[in-house]
Write an enzyme that holds these catalytic residues in place. Structure first.
Site, PDB file in Angstrom:
ATOM      1  N   ARG A   1      -5.315  -7.909 -20.579  1.00  0.00           N
ATOM      2  CA  ARG A   1      -6.303  -7.536 -21.603  1.00  0.00           C
ATOM      3  C   ARG A   1      -5.720  -6.585 -22.647  1.00  0.00           C
ATOM      4  O   ARG A   1      -6.281  -6.404 -23.712  1.00  0.00           O
ATOM      5  CB  ARG A   1      -7.568  -6.959 -20.968  1.00  0.00           C
ATOM      6  CG  ARG A   1      -7.381  -5.625 -20.301  1.00  0.00           C
ATOM      7  CD  ARG A   1      -8.642  -5.208 -19.559  1.00  0.00           C
ATOM      8  NE  ARG A   1      -9.724  -4.819 -20.456  1.00  0.00           N
ATOM      9  CZ  ARG A   1      -9.758  -3.679 -21.134  1.00  0.00           C
ATOM     10  NH1 ARG A   1      -8.774  -2.812 -21.044  1.00  0.00           N
ATOM     11  NH2 ARG A   1     -10.775  -3.395 -21.924  1.00  0.00           N
TER      12      ARG A   1
ATOM     13  N   PRO B   1       0.813  -1.225   0.000  1.00  0.00           N
ATOM     14  CA  PRO B   1       0.000   0.000   0.000  1.00  0.00           C
ATOM     15  C   PRO B   1       0.844   1.272   0.000  1.00  0.00           C
ATOM     16  O   PRO B   1       0.338   2.350  -0.327  1.00  0.00           O
ATOM     17  CB  PRO B   1      -0.841  -0.116   1.281  1.00  0.00           C
ATOM     18  CG  PRO B   1      -0.276  -1.236   2.058  1.00  0.00           C
ATOM     19  CD  PRO B   1       0.531  -2.101   1.144  1.00  0.00           C
TER      20      PRO B   1
ATOM     21  N   ASP C   1     -11.225   2.634 -24.495  1.00  0.00           N
ATOM     22  CA  ASP C   1     -11.574   2.516 -23.080  1.00  0.00           C
ATOM     23  C   ASP C   1     -11.387   3.812 -22.326  1.00  0.00           C
ATOM     24  O   ASP C   1     -10.523   4.598 -22.657  1.00  0.00           O
ATOM     25  CB  ASP C   1     -10.609   1.546 -22.368  1.00  0.00           C
ATOM     26  CG  ASP C   1     -10.867   0.132 -22.735  1.00  0.00           C
ATOM     27  OD1 ASP C   1     -11.948  -0.160 -23.238  1.00  0.00           O
ATOM     28  OD2 ASP C   1      -9.950  -0.672 -22.506  1.00  0.00           O
TER      29      ASP C   1
ATOM     30  N   GLU D   1       1.797  -8.209   8.389  1.00  0.00           N
ATOM     31  CA  GLU D   1       1.930  -6.794   8.735  1.00  0.00           C
ATOM     32  C   GLU D   1       2.855  -6.035   7.796  1.00  0.00           C
ATOM     33  O   GLU D   1       2.663  -4.872   7.531  1.00  0.00           O
ATOM     34  CB  GLU D   1       2.462  -6.671  10.170  1.00  0.00           C
ATOM     35  CG  GLU D   1       1.442  -7.062  11.210  1.00  0.00           C
ATOM     36  CD  GLU D   1       0.245  -6.120  11.246  1.00  0.00           C
ATOM     37  OE1 GLU D   1       0.466  -4.905  11.184  1.00  0.00           O
ATOM     38  OE2 GLU D   1      -0.888  -6.606  11.317  1.00  0.00           O
TER      39      GLU D   1
HETATM   40  N1  ADE Z   1      -1.466  -5.020   0.237  1.00  0.00           N
HETATM   41  C1  ADE Z   1      -2.298  -4.494   1.151  1.00  0.00           C
HETATM   42  N2  ADE Z   1      -2.914  -3.403   0.701  1.00  0.00           N
HETATM   43  C2  ADE Z   1      -2.470  -3.202  -0.575  1.00  0.00           C
HETATM   44  C3  ADE Z   1      -2.721  -2.239  -1.579  1.00  0.00           C
HETATM   45  N3  ADE Z   1      -3.571  -1.221  -1.382  1.00  0.00           N
HETATM   46  N4  ADE Z   1      -2.081  -2.359  -2.746  1.00  0.00           N
HETATM   47  C4  ADE Z   1      -1.210  -3.369  -2.951  1.00  0.00           C
HETATM   48  N5  ADE Z   1      -0.925  -4.310  -2.045  1.00  0.00           N
HETATM   49  C5  ADE Z   1      -1.546  -4.240  -0.868  1.00  0.00           C
END
Ligand code: ADE
Length: 250
Positions: free
Chosen positions: A154, A90, A169, A117
């Site tokens: 794709r 993330p 698209d 984590e």
């Molecule tokens: N793992 C946990 N959350 C994530 C996200 N938003 N993007 C990629 N991998 C992740």
């Protein structure tokens, strides 16, 4: 294209990756997908792949050794391919259509999915990219990897059938897609715009371009900041702004 996915949950990929476009892409040999359970590469006798963080803190971290050894095995099997090694995180760069396009031009992608984590920081030294699906936290990287694989595959030449198409698209043009209609011509007093019924391809194309621009202006004005503007598009936008202001007044 070859894609390897490092995961502790290989079953998550079984149905998603064998249906629809992705399934067909594999049947057509456009996609060679390898799901790698990196627990199989642990040297720990209890088959652990994670451990407590040095210095304390909540949760467990994925250890570097099983992931490094899985990557080494992939490299040994495919010494000839240049690899893009993508860590799902993330905190990574946000995935978008441009990134999907750049992934689709590669020969070999490797996705690493975390499910705890966090990562031992040294895992980052093994990868070429750190990528996030969006500004939210998932329970693991698997769903994010599947979304990225879908958006990438794709775009491979011949992945989509004739009846589908990628170039128009939303996002691939930098604009959202214009409204589209199919039969019937009138449904519950909602009629298809006249211009689409008259067979004048030039007028239809102009209408589509303008409605694409209108939709983007109304829903995602941030996308317009990144666009390269032609004189015609600028005139079109001025018309749209005027029309929308009038609509607001009514
Ligand atoms: N793992 C946990 N959350 C994530 C996200 N938003 N993007 C990629 N991998 C992740």
């Amino acid at each position: 294209m070859r894609i390897d996915v490092l995961t502790l949950f290989p079953k998550m990929f079984e149905t998603t990756m064998t249906e629809s476009i992705l399934g067909k892409a594999q049947e057509k040999n456009l996609l060679d997908l390898h799901i790698q359970n990196f627990r199989e590469f642990t040297t720990d006798k209890h088959r652990h792949v994670d451990d407590y963080p040095y210095g304390g803190g909540a949760g467990m971290l994925l250890q570097v050794q099983p992931i490094d050894d899985t990557l080494q095995a992939i490299k040994k099997e495919t010494p000839e391919t240049k690899k893009r090694i993508i860590l799902l995180d993330p905190a990574g760069k946000t995935f978008d259509q441009k990134m999907a396009e750049s992934f689709s031009e590669e020969d070999h992608l490797v996705f690493i999915c975390g499910h705890y984590e966090g990562y031992d920081e040294r895992i980052r030294s093994l990868v070429t990219d750190e990528v996030s699906l969006g500004d939210y936290v998932l329970t693991g990287g698997e769903l994010a990897a599947m979304v990225m694989i879908d958006a990438t595959v794709r775009l491979l030449p011949d992945a989509l059938g004739n009846e589908q198409s990628a170039p128009g698209d939303s996002y691939s043009t930098g604009l959202l897609e214009h409204p589209q209609y199919t039969r019937p011509a009138v449904y519950k007093e909602m009629a298809v715009p006249e211009v689409l019924m008259n067979g004048n391809h030039k007028l239809i194309e102009q209408w589509q371009q303008k409605e694409s621009l209108r939709r983007t202006y109304l829903r995602r004005p941030d996308l317009l900041e990144k666009m390269e503007w032609t004189k015609e598009m600028k005139i079109m936008l001025d018309e749209i702004i005027e029309e929308e202001n009038k609509r607001d007044l009514n």
